[in-house]
Every structure is written in C-alpha cells, then in structure tokens.
Design a protein around this motif. Structure first.
Motif, mmCIF file in Angstrom:
data_model
loop_
_atom_site.group_PDB
_atom_site.id
_atom_site.type_symbol
_atom_site.label_atom_id
_atom_site.label_comp_id
_atom_site.label_asym_id
_atom_site.label_seq_id
_atom_site.Cartn_x
_atom_site.Cartn_y
_atom_site.Cartn_z
ATOM 1 N N ASN A 1 35.133 32.960 47.322
ATOM 2 C CA ASN A 1 33.944 33.033 46.506
ATOM 3 C C ASN A 1 32.948 31.941 46.884
ATOM 4 O O ASN A 1 31.950 31.728 46.199
ATOM 5 N N GLY B 1 45.717 41.147 41.931
ATOM 6 C CA GLY B 1 44.301 40.953 42.205
ATOM 7 C C GLY B 1 43.996 41.039 43.686
ATOM 8 O O GLY B 1 44.815 41.503 44.486
ATOM 9 N N GLN C 1 40.612 35.870 44.625
ATOM 10 C CA GLN C 1 39.972 36.194 43.355
ATOM 11 C C GLN C 1 40.361 35.197 42.273
ATOM 12 O O GLN C 1 41.503 34.744 42.202
ATOM 13 N N ASP C 2 39.401 34.825 41.424
ATOM 14 C CA ASP C 2 39.627 33.919 40.289
ATOM 15 C C ASP C 2 40.200 32.573 40.716
ATOM 16 O O ASP C 2 40.944 31.935 39.964
ATOM 17 N N GLY C 3 39.882 32.153 41.931
ATOM 18 C CA GLY C 3 40.334 30.846 42.392
ATOM 19 C C GLY C 3 41.753 30.807 42.913
ATOM 20 O O GLY C 3 42.234 29.741 43.307
ATOM 21 N N HIS C 4 42.448 31.961 42.922
ATOM 22 C CA HIS C 4 43.814 31.990 43.446
ATOM 23 C C HIS C 4 43.780 32.020 44.969
ATOM 24 O O HIS C 4 42.834 32.514 45.582
ATOM 25 N N ARG D 1 46.895 36.824 45.857
ATOM 26 C CA ARG D 1 46.533 37.905 44.944
ATOM 27 C C ARG D 1 46.810 37.601 43.479
ATOM 28 O O ARG D 1 46.601 38.464 42.621
ATOM 29 N N GLY D 2 47.273 36.397 43.193
ATOM 30 C CA GLY D 2 47.547 36.059 41.806
ATOM 31 C C GLY D 2 47.921 34.604 41.663
ATOM 32 O O GLY D 2 47.951 33.854 42.646
ATOM 33 N N PRO D 3 48.242 34.167 40.444
ATOM 34 C CA PRO D 3 48.597 32.761 40.203
ATOM 35 C C PRO D 3 49.807 32.333 41.043
ATOM 36 O O PRO D 3 50.794 33.066 41.145
ATOM 37 N N ASN E 1 38.487 29.216 48.058
ATOM 38 C CA ASN E 1 38.677 30.650 48.085
ATOM 39 C C ASN E 1 37.430 31.333 48.600
ATOM 40 O O ASN E 1 36.435 30.698 48.914
#
Length: 448
Positions: free
Chosen positions: A10, A107, A111-114, A117-119, A8
């Motif tokens: 990050n 999201g 973000q957050d490893g996704h 935009r989300g799980p 991702n």
C-alpha cells in the motif's frame, strides 16, 4: 530468512517514474531483495521488465507514471500466459505446520498491513505473484530441489512442493532408497542443531551425534555424493526437466528461509544451478530472490547472523562439489579471500558481491571494515582510485553499496574480497548486464 517485512504494497508510488531514470534492461536481469517486492514502484518496475522481455510492453508504458493495478489490468491477457518456477528449498527442513501457518489467511498479500494474506503471515512469492500481478496459480510450479522432481515420483507436501511424476524409465529403487537415507541424515542433524541447547557436532564428519553418517563423512558430503551420482546417472531426465521448467519459465523465484540448507540444495545440484545460471545469462528468464535466495547468489554468505556454530561443518559440502560448476572461477574456489564453505552455490552474478539481508546498523562497522579491505585489493590490482566517500558511506545504505559495486564490476573480473551491500527490509536491487566495447559488466541500482 523467512521473508518478513515491515512494509506492504500500500506504499506510495515513487515521485519520479523509475523508467525515466533507468530504461528497460537491454539484457539479463536479476532482482535481489530482503523481503520480496513490497512497494508499488517495485511491482510496477518488475511487471514492466517482464512484459518488455516478452515484447508486448508499449513504449509509453515504459516511462509513464502507471499504477500496478493499471498495468495488471491492461496486460491481463499477457500476464495470464506467464510461466513461473518457484524454488522453495529454504523451508525444506522446517516443520510443515510452521510453513502452512505462514501462508494462511484469506486476504490479499500486503492487505491491511499484513506481510502475507493475514495476521502473522509472510510474503510468499506464489501468493504475491497471484494477488499483486495476476499470475494464475496453475502457472506457478513450486519445487524443492531436495526432492529431485526430475527423477522421483513424489506425493507433494503442503506449503513445500507440488507432486511430481516424471516416471523415469529404468530408475533403480535402490538409488531412491540410498538418496532419501542420506537426505534424512540432514534432517536429523538439522533437528539436533535446532534443539535448546543445540547439539553442536550433529551431522559432522567422524561424529556420533544425530545426522552423522557411518561413512565418516559429513551429512552434507554424504548427500552431495549420492545426489551428483544420480544426476549424472539420470542426466537425460535432469536435462529434460531443466529444458521444460527452467528454460521455458518467464520468471524464476526463490523463497527465503534457512540459507545454509538452501545453499546445500544448490551445492548438491550444481548441474541444475548451471542450467539456471545459463538461462538467466542468455536472457531466457528473470530471477528474483528473497532473503536466503538472494544470499546464495552472492560470492559470500558469511555475514548472515543465521550461520550458528556447527552449521557449516554439518551442511556445507566439500569444494569438490562446486568444482563441477562451469560458472565459478578459480578465485572462487582457491580458498583465498572468501572461504569456500560460505561461497554462494548459485553464481548468477559475476561481480564480487556479498549481501547482508535484513540489515541493521549493528552490522555497520563490520561491513565498513570488509569493504575497506576489498577497496585496497581493488586499487592495488587495478591501479584505479575509488573516491573515499563512496567506500566510507557503503555501509550505511544500499544505494552507495550498489554504486561501489558497479564501479568495480567495470574494471575487475576476479577479486578475492567482496563488497558487502547492506539490504534493509523493503529494499530491492535490480542487477542488469551491459556491454561496453568488448567489456561485459553488471550494473546495480536500487528500485525504490
């Protein structure tokens, strides 16, 4: 083909600024990816190139070790003016709810490893360009060539394409009816081939299974015939749309999905493909492909693992469809080396490249065997020796495959057997056009 990745945005910035190794491209630029831009340095490079093409990138920002956030902030006013055409045909035949689910989430992309935009979401170009580059969503037009937005007034379909209203004067309703009847046959065949077990033979010429036309043609040829007839009949509407949406776009992106179906969309619309290729080669726009949209730019799609029994027979149009292209040479169409049925129908690249996105070591031996055959042809026809270690290592990494391809691009314009470049998830290849005396060649390098 959906565009999934294990990485991702990050990720850490590359320790060496890419600009220090590769100056801003002097001309046409294409990006080939498995999974979109997923590292900080990939986004930085792409943003720099786009801004440089607009003539607004300051010299120090071409080489400085900048963050994506800093670039987006500094050039926000320019980025807000960018126009993007987003081609999404690789998902056309998939269920709508599947695509909607893949785009859900509140999201930001990555973000957050996704992935999206989300799980459980994927990377979609429009969302990524908005979240990570700051391109306004209203500046991004999502289209599907199958819907012919230059010709038909259409309501739009969530997660697939935006509504279109070209209001073409003199459009014969019978033409629209005939076209969508042929398009529906491809959907029937697709659904049948997706069953468990698949109904192999669906959509094929002379068959009686779902999707088989009464004309005796394959569903691909049935669609290609009516599609090209309408593109010729309403050429003025098509040309106007291409001028407004291809020539005027700063960025053109293609989504991942079903590679055979996406290639069929381009086979059926070679006049649009020719306009896109011409725009990229004239440096009017930058193209970025993701998975399936990368594969259709290649000389061969044969090593995809996604082409199951019955798919080529149903969904690959006859080579006569491709003879209409002004960007495919006679070796592409003569049936030697690369079978025409797996020839990429969006010929953005002149070099003899074939790609395997989402590459794993399971493909290594097959890739090496293919590249050895290509090396032998190259050396025999040109008399130029390629260092053995480059070919030997070309199946292990994207970097060596790019080096081999760049060497061949400078010496050979036409070759039957392509070089297979392995593109693992997270990898990104920048292809740039260069002039050396009277020679025009392509350079391939990996953006970390």
């Amino acid at each position: 083909g959906g565009g999934a990745s294990s990485r991702n945005c990050n990720c850490k910035v590359s320790p060496t600024p890419l600009g220090a190794m590769y100056p801003m491209p002097p001309g046409p630029t294409v990006y080939l990816t498995s999974t979109g831009f997923v590292t900080e340095s990939q986004w930085v490079r792409f943003i720099q190139v786009v801004l440089h093409r607009r003539g607004v990138l300051e010299v120090e920002d071409s080489f400085a070790h900048l963050t994506r956030e800093r670039l987006v902030q500094k050039y926000a006013a320019e980025i807000k003016q960018l126009k993007v055409l987003y081609i999404n045909d690789a998902s056309y035949h998939r269920p709508t709810d599947m695509m909607v689910k893949g785009r859900s989430g509140t999201g930001k992309v990555g973000q957050d490893g996704h992935l999206g935009r989300g799980p459980g979401t994927w990377l979609f170009w429009d969302q990524a360009l908005e979240d990570l580059m700051g391109v306004p969503p209203e500046n991004i037009k999502m289209v599907q060539l199958f819907e012919k937005p230059w010709l038909f007034n259409r309501p739009g379909r969530k997660a697939n394409y935006e509504a279109s209203s070209p209001n073409v004067k003199g459009l014969d309703p019978a033409d629209q009816e005939a076209y969508y009847k042929a398009l529906m046959l491809t959907q029937d065949a697709y659904d049948a081939l997706k069953e468990d077990p698949p109904k192999v033979g669906a959509g094929e010429a002379g068959g009686s299974l779902p999707g088989c036309p009464s004309s005796g043609k394959s569903c691909a040829d049935e669609l290609a015939e009516i599609s090209q007839l309408l593109n010729d009949k309403y050429q003025e509407a098509l040309d106007t749309w291409c001028t407004e949406n291809i020539d005027a776009s700063d960025i053109i992106v293609g989504q991942g999905g079903e590679v055979v179906m996406l290639n069929l969309a381009w086979q059926c619309n070679q006049s649009v493909a020719s306009r896109l290729v011409a725009a990229v080669r004239a440096n009017k726009t930058v193209y970025a492909g993701l998975s399936a949209s990368t594969m259709v730019c290649a000389k061969s799609m044969e090593m995809t693992g996604e082409i199951q029994p019955g798919w080529i027979e149903a969904f690959s149009a006859h080579k006569e469809s491709l003879h209409r292209s002004s960007h495919l040479n006679h070796k592409d169409l003569d049936g030697d080396g690369i079978h025409v049925s797996v020839l990429g129908a969006l010929p953005l690249l002149r070099s003899p490249i074939a790609m395997r996105p989402h590459y794993t070591e399971a493909w290594a031996q097959q890739v090496l065997e293919k590249n050895l055959i290509a090396e032998q042809e190259f050396e025999k026809e040109t008399g130029i020796e390629i260092p053995d270690h480059i070919v030997r290592d070309s199946h292990h990494g994207c970097e060596m495959g790019c080096r081999l391809l760049s060497l061949m691009s400078k010496a050979s314009k036409e070759q039957d057997h392509p070089i297979f470049v392995p593109i693992r998830n997270g990898k990104c290849i920048e292809v740039t056009k260069h002039h050396l005396g009277g020679l025009v060649y392509e350079n391939f390098h990996v953006v970390p």
